[in-house]
Design a protein around this motif. Structure first.
Motif, PDB file in Angstrom:
ATOM      1  N   LEU A   1      20.035 -19.668  49.309  1.00  0.00           N
ATOM      2  CA  LEU A   1      20.234 -21.112  49.511  1.00  0.00           C
ATOM      3  C   LEU A   1      21.598 -21.385  50.153  1.00  0.00           C
ATOM      4  CD1 LEU A   1      18.729 -22.537  46.189  1.00  0.00           C
ATOM      5  CD2 LEU A   1      17.730 -22.630  48.491  1.00  0.00           C
ATOM      6  N   GLY A   2      22.585 -20.611  49.739  1.00  0.00           N
ATOM      7  CA  GLY A   2      23.920 -20.755  50.324  1.00  0.00           C
ATOM      8  C   GLY A   2      23.934 -20.406  51.804  1.00  0.00           C
ATOM      9  N   LEU A   3      23.185 -19.378  52.191  1.00  0.00           N
ATOM     10  CA  LEU A   3      23.105 -19.011  53.607  1.00  0.00           C
ATOM     11  C   LEU A   3      22.406 -20.097  54.418  1.00  0.00           C
ATOM     12  CD1 LEU A   3      22.384 -15.185  53.358  1.00  0.00           C
ATOM     13  CD2 LEU A   3      24.499 -16.301  54.098  1.00  0.00           C
ATOM     14  N   ILE A   4      21.383 -20.712  53.824  1.00  0.00           N
ATOM     15  CA  ILE A   4      20.730 -21.853  54.485  1.00  0.00           C
ATOM     16  C   ILE A   4      21.740 -22.995  54.614  1.00  0.00           C
ATOM     17  CG2 ILE A   4      18.950 -23.630  54.208  1.00  0.00           C
ATOM     18  CD1 ILE A   4      17.216 -21.376  52.881  1.00  0.00           C
TER      19      ILE A   4
ATOM     20  N   ILE B   1      27.126 -25.099  59.866  1.00  0.00           N
ATOM     21  CA  ILE B   1      27.446 -24.786  61.263  1.00  0.00           C
ATOM     22  C   ILE B   1      26.840 -25.852  62.187  1.00  0.00           C
ATOM     23  CG2 ILE B   1      27.030 -23.145  63.155  1.00  0.00           C
ATOM     24  CD1 ILE B   1      29.175 -22.166  61.269  1.00  0.00           C
ATOM     25  N   ALA B   2      25.601 -26.258  61.900  1.00  0.00           N
ATOM     26  CA  ALA B   2      24.943 -27.279  62.732  1.00  0.00           C
ATOM     27  C   ALA B   2      25.725 -28.595  62.698  1.00  0.00           C
ATOM     28  CB  ALA B   2      23.508 -27.499  62.257  1.00  0.00           C
TER      29      ALA B   2
ATOM     30  N   MET C   1      26.035  -7.189  56.056  1.00  0.00           N
ATOM     31  CA  MET C   1      26.466  -6.569  57.312  1.00  0.00           C
ATOM     32  C   MET C   1      25.728  -7.176  58.507  1.00  0.00           C
ATOM     33  SD  MET C   1      27.141  -2.564  56.412  1.00  0.00           S
ATOM     34  CE  MET C   1      25.688  -2.243  55.418  1.00  0.00           C
ATOM     35  N   LEU C   2      24.429  -7.400  58.359  1.00  0.00           N
ATOM     36  CA  LEU C   2      23.654  -7.996  59.451  1.00  0.00           C
ATOM     37  C   LEU C   2      24.065  -9.441  59.708  1.00  0.00           C
ATOM     38  CD1 LEU C   2      20.140  -6.490  58.673  1.00  0.00           C
ATOM     39  CD2 LEU C   2      21.696  -5.858  60.538  1.00  0.00           C
ATOM     40  N   THR C   3      24.265 -10.192  58.637  1.00  0.00           N
ATOM     41  CA  THR C   3      24.691 -11.580  58.834  1.00  0.00           C
ATOM     42  C   THR C   3      26.133 -11.653  59.340  1.00  0.00           C
ATOM     43  OG1 THR C   3      25.153 -11.806  56.464  1.00  0.00           O
ATOM     44  CG2 THR C   3      23.046 -12.664  57.260  1.00  0.00           C
TER      45      THR C   3
END
Length: 194
Positions: A59-62, A68-69, A155-157
């Motif tokens: 949820l935090g990544l969302i 950012i938007a 790492m990917l994010t």
């Protein structure tokens, strides 16, 4: 400036932000980062379940993407897009890092074999920053499949944040400046053409 008040092609259309504006922006960034870090240290992360921590992380990544938007939109409207972009990065990156740090602290508390030892809030943040910066000293390592998977996601994010988020924010600054230049040139042409 031309006699009619329009900008000449040699003059920058984005006025330099005043010292006062720069200081105010720096104070807002500092306040935001202090608030984020304070909340992180006050959260009882060692009492959450791993599934709750992973859910909060997702949820935090969302929320990070939404942040950012909103920031890109703010940069596009800003009178000082470069300054606004610096503020956006200075608040977004700590938010991003603290999300993963919270997940690692929770995972280590619920499953001590996740990292081979208990992680304090400070150690969770330290580990997150070493992964983000690709330093990886090796003093803290993920041991279980779940921990390794979450670190792999980080790492990917991280790559996405370095690449895409920076590109989006820098692109927003460029578009804002181009739009201002086009608008000023159009006004100058209209004002001077009569």
């Amino acid at each position: 400036m031309t006699p009619d008040g329009g900008a000449t092609p040699q003059e920058p259309l984005e006025a330099r932000p005043s010292s006062r504006r720069v200081v105010w922006t720096a104070l807002r960034v500092l306040g935001s980062v202090v608030a984020l870090v304070t909340v992180y240290y006050l959260l009882p992360l060692d009492r959450l379940s791993t599934s709750v921590a992973v859910t909060v992380l997702l949820l935090g990544l969302i929320g990070f993407v939404a942040l950012i938007a909103v920031q890109v939109r703010s940069i596009l409207r800003s009178r000082h897009p470069g300054l606004r972009a610096a503020e956006a990065l200075a608040t977004s990156i700590p938010f991003f890092l603290l999300l993963f740090a919270a997940a690692y602290v929770t995972m280590a508390a619920q499953s001590p074999d996740s990292f081979g030892r208990h992680l304090s809030h400070t150690q969770g943040l330290y580990f997150t920053v070493t992964v983000f910066s690709t330093v990886g000293f090796g003093d803290i390592t993920p041991k279980t499949d779940t921990a390794q998977l979450v670190v792999t996601v980080q790492m990917l994010t991280d790559l996405i944040v370095f690449g895409l988020a920076l590109k989006v924010i820098v692109g927003a600054v460029r578009r804002s400046r181009e739009r201002r230049n086009t608008g000023a040139n159009t006004r100058a042409g209209t004002d001077g053409g009569g």
